[in-house]
Design a protein around this motif. Structure first.
Motif, PDB file in Angstrom:
ATOM      1  N   LEU A 240       0.039   5.941  45.414  1.00  0.00           N
ATOM      2  CA  LEU A 240       1.483   6.144  45.317  1.00  0.00           C
ATOM      3  C   LEU A 240       2.000   6.824  46.571  1.00  0.00           C
ATOM      4  O   LEU A 240       1.583   7.936  46.904  1.00  0.00           O
ATOM      5  N   ILE A 241       2.897   6.158  47.274  1.00  0.00           N
ATOM      6  CA  ILE A 241       3.607   6.765  48.395  1.00  0.00           C
ATOM      7  C   ILE A 241       5.063   6.881  47.975  1.00  0.00           C
ATOM      8  O   ILE A 241       5.714   5.880  47.662  1.00  0.00           O
ATOM      9  N   THR A 242       5.558   8.100  47.918  1.00  0.00           N
ATOM     10  CA  THR A 242       6.885   8.303  47.366  1.00  0.00           C
ATOM     11  C   THR A 242       7.546   9.535  47.969  1.00  0.00           C
ATOM     12  O   THR A 242       6.979  10.195  48.862  1.00  0.00           O
ATOM     13  N   HIS A 243       8.757   9.832  47.536  1.00  0.00           N
ATOM     14  CA  HIS A 243       9.470  11.064  47.892  1.00  0.00           C
ATOM     15  C   HIS A 243       9.971  11.698  46.600  1.00  0.00           C
ATOM     16  O   HIS A 243      10.065  11.039  45.565  1.00  0.00           O
ATOM     17  N   ILE A 244      10.391  12.961  46.696  1.00  0.00           N
ATOM     18  CA  ILE A 244      11.314  13.516  45.716  1.00  0.00           C
ATOM     19  C   ILE A 244      12.545  13.965  46.490  1.00  0.00           C
ATOM     20  O   ILE A 244      12.451  14.468  47.618  1.00  0.00           O
ATOM     21  N   PHE A 245      13.705  13.736  45.871  1.00  0.00           N
ATOM     22  CA  PHE A 245      14.990  14.022  46.504  1.00  0.00           C
ATOM     23  C   PHE A 245      15.695  15.159  45.785  1.00  0.00           C
ATOM     24  O   PHE A 245      15.440  15.425  44.601  1.00  0.00           O
ATOM     25  N   VAL A 246      16.596  15.811  46.490  1.00  0.00           N
ATOM     26  CA  VAL A 246      17.300  16.980  45.967  1.00  0.00           C
ATOM     27  C   VAL A 246      18.570  16.547  45.236  1.00  0.00           C
ATOM     28  O   VAL A 246      19.478  15.962  45.844  1.00  0.00           O
ATOM     29  N   ARG A 247      18.618  16.837  43.943  1.00  0.00           N
ATOM     30  CA  ARG A 247      19.806  16.497  43.172  1.00  0.00           C
ATOM     31  C   ARG A 247      21.039  17.218  43.763  1.00  0.00           C
ATOM     32  O   ARG A 247      20.976  18.390  44.111  1.00  0.00           O
ATOM     33  N   GLY A 248      22.136  16.497  43.860  1.00  0.00           N
ATOM     34  CA  GLY A 248      23.360  17.069  44.398  1.00  0.00           C
ATOM     35  C   GLY A 248      23.577  16.785  45.865  1.00  0.00           C
ATOM     36  O   GLY A 248      24.675  17.022  46.382  1.00  0.00           O
ATOM     37  N   ASP A 249      22.571  16.266  46.566  1.00  0.00           N
ATOM     38  CA  ASP A 249      22.727  15.921  47.978  1.00  0.00           C
ATOM     39  C   ASP A 249      23.749  14.799  48.104  1.00  0.00           C
ATOM     40  O   ASP A 249      23.616  13.747  47.464  1.00  0.00           O
ATOM     41  N   GLU A 250      24.752  14.992  48.935  1.00  0.00           N
ATOM     42  CA  GLU A 250      25.811  13.994  49.074  1.00  0.00           C
ATOM     43  C   GLU A 250      25.337  12.706  49.738  1.00  0.00           C
ATOM     44  O   GLU A 250      26.027  11.679  49.708  1.00  0.00           O
ATOM     45  N   LEU A 251      24.130  12.726  50.316  1.00  0.00           N
ATOM     46  CA  LEU A 251      23.610  11.543  50.998  1.00  0.00           C
ATOM     47  C   LEU A 251      22.777  10.637  50.083  1.00  0.00           C
ATOM     48  O   LEU A 251      22.284   9.602  50.529  1.00  0.00           O
ATOM     49  N   ASP A 262      16.826   6.701  41.454  1.00  0.00           N
ATOM     50  CA  ASP A 262      17.295   7.719  40.514  1.00  0.00           C
ATOM     51  C   ASP A 262      16.154   8.530  39.919  1.00  0.00           C
ATOM     52  O   ASP A 262      16.274   9.744  39.721  1.00  0.00           O
ATOM     53  N   SER A 263      15.027   7.873  39.636  1.00  0.00           N
ATOM     54  CA  SER A 263      13.908   8.563  38.992  1.00  0.00           C
ATOM     55  C   SER A 263      13.255   9.588  39.906  1.00  0.00           C
ATOM     56  O   SER A 263      12.481  10.438  39.440  1.00  0.00           O
ATOM     57  N   LEU A 264      13.532   9.506  41.195  1.00  0.00           N
ATOM     58  CA  LEU A 264      12.916  10.410  42.171  1.00  0.00           C
ATOM     59  C   LEU A 264      13.827  11.577  42.553  1.00  0.00           C
ATOM     60  O   LEU A 264      13.466  12.394  43.398  1.00  0.00           O
ATOM     61  N   VAL A 265      15.005  11.657  41.939  1.00  0.00           N
ATOM     62  CA  VAL A 265      15.937  12.754  42.211  1.00  0.00           C
ATOM     63  C   VAL A 265      15.618  13.897  41.248  1.00  0.00           C
ATOM     64  O   VAL A 265      15.598  13.706  40.023  1.00  0.00           O
ATOM     65  N   HIS A 266      15.375  15.088  41.794  1.00  0.00           N
ATOM     66  CA  HIS A 266      14.940  16.226  40.980  1.00  0.00           C
ATOM     67  C   HIS A 266      15.781  17.471  41.259  1.00  0.00           C
ATOM     68  O   HIS A 266      16.420  17.585  42.301  1.00  0.00           O
ATOM     69  N   ASP A 267      15.741  18.386  40.306  1.00  0.00           N
ATOM     70  CA  ASP A 267      16.441  19.658  40.447  1.00  0.00           C
ATOM     71  C   ASP A 267      15.586  20.623  41.257  1.00  0.00           C
ATOM     72  O   ASP A 267      14.460  20.955  40.861  1.00  0.00           O
ATOM     73  N   PHE A 268      16.094  21.055  42.383  1.00  0.00           N
ATOM     74  CA  PHE A 268      15.479  22.123  43.164  1.00  0.00           C
ATOM     75  C   PHE A 268      16.247  23.395  42.800  1.00  0.00           C
ATOM     76  O   PHE A 268      17.330  23.658  43.318  1.00  0.00           O
ATOM     77  N   VAL A 269      15.680  24.152  41.875  1.00  0.00           N
ATOM     78  CA  VAL A 269      16.383  25.302  41.312  1.00  0.00           C
ATOM     79  C   VAL A 269      16.358  26.466  42.298  1.00  0.00           C
ATOM     80  O   VAL A 269      15.289  26.858  42.789  1.00  0.00           O
ATOM     81  N   GLN A 270      17.534  27.005  42.581  1.00  0.00           N
ATOM     82  CA  GLN A 270      17.659  28.115  43.517  1.00  0.00           C
ATOM     83  C   GLN A 270      17.439  29.459  42.817  1.00  0.00           C
ATOM     84  O   GLN A 270      17.918  29.676  41.705  1.00  0.00           O
TER      85      GLN A 270
END
Length: 315
Positions: A240-251, A262-270
């Motif tokens: 598996l070659i993949t990314h995780i993305f930051v939810r809320g990123d305007e890009l 969509d399945s790769l967008v995750h919550d990066f909790v501050q």
């Protein structure tokens, strides 16, 4: 390139026949190929390439410009920068190839682009270790599990991670031979993993070359949505070659290489400074983020095609 009015004009029947005769001649030239797959690829490529040339009525000046573009892409490519991967990425060819070779299977995690900044030889870090290697950025705790599609933990799975620093640069883009913000580790007996990285931030793909000029010419941004790269491998499972993305990123909706799913967008909790960290690490006056990413691997036999050969992954 300027538009060509001839593209909309009616092409005479005799001219169409002449052009088609050339297509068939070139296609026939590959009949002697002993490798059936190579024969299929070259004949299909010929037909599609000539169909494009005829459909847009390409001018000789445009052909010369295209050759110049590819030549420039070759000249700027070196052992740290692969302009042709960038070109494939911004045309969506990389993602389409990945989609073809990583068919949906049960609840397996979706794949996305390798990108041009993977390098072999990253340092191994222990579970809970820090792969930032001094790269600038907010500390980020990453944890999760690796299982198969039945939920069985994958003990000893190899997880490779790499990312850009907070200024939007990968280590290989610096001139000091540093190795930072990349590393690999292995899951424990329960299939769990954990490590410190840095919180992903948006950055542009290299756009000081021909691919960047192309994006500028068509009014497209070179920016990539914030992400963290993963390469996950386990015995008997599809790599598996993949990314995780930051939810809320305007890009997220306009990633330059079409890599967001969509399945790769995750919550990066501050977490504000002073908030206890999962492993008790003292960050002093620094804030930190945390994200969970549970990886599900498909069986190896579900892969189609040949994928990316290991020897070529440094491209």
């Amino acid at each position: 390139m300027n538009g060509n009015s001839a593209a909309t004009e009616q092409v005479a029947t005799e001219q169409q026949a002449r052009e088609q005769a050339l297509v068939e001649q070139v296609v026939a030239s590959f009949e002697t190929a002993t490798d059936p797959r190579l024969k299929q690829l070259m004949q299909a490529l010929t037909r599609h390439l000539h169909a494009f040339l005829c459909a847009v009525r390409l001018t000789e000046e445009e052909w010369q410009a295209a050759i110049g573009f590819l030549t420039a892409a070759g000249h700027i490519t070196d052992d740290k920068r692969q302009e042709f991967i960038l070109l494939s990425d911004v045309l969506g060819a990389s993602m389409q190839t990945i989609a073809i070779n990583n068919e949906a299977y049960a609840n397996a995690t979706e794949a996305t682009v390798l990108g041009p900044f993977f390098v072999e030889g990253s340092p191994e870090i222990p579970l809970g270790g820090d792969l930032s290697g001094g790269a600038a950025g907010q500390p980020c705790w990453v944890e999760g599990t690796v299982t198969d599609t039945d939920g069985t933990p994958m003990a000893g799975a190899r997880i490779e991670v790499w990312e850009a620093d907070e200024d939007g640069f990968y280590d290989v883009q610096y001139d000091d031979d540093r190795m930072a913000a990349r590393g690999h580790l292995f899951t424990d007996e329960a299939g769990t993993y954990r490590f410190w990285a840095i919180t992903p931030t948006p950055y542009p793909i290299p756009h000081d070359g021909p691919v960047g000029a192309l994006l500028d010419a068509v009014g497209r941004s070179p920016m990539r949505a914030s992400h963290l790269h993963f390469d996950v491998r386990a015995e008997g499972k599809r790599t598996l070659i993949t990314h995780i993305f930051v939810r809320g990123d305007e890009l997220l909706t306009r990633d330059a290489v079409f890599g967001v799913k969509d399945s790769l967008v995750h919550d990066f909790v501050q977490h504000p400074a002073g908030t206890p960290t999962p492993d008790g690490r003292d960050l002093g006056a620094r804030s930190w983020a945390g994200v969970r990413f549970d990886v599900v691997l498909a069986p190896a036999h579900t892969a189609t095609g040949t994928g990316i050969p290991s020897a070529d992954r440094s491209l």
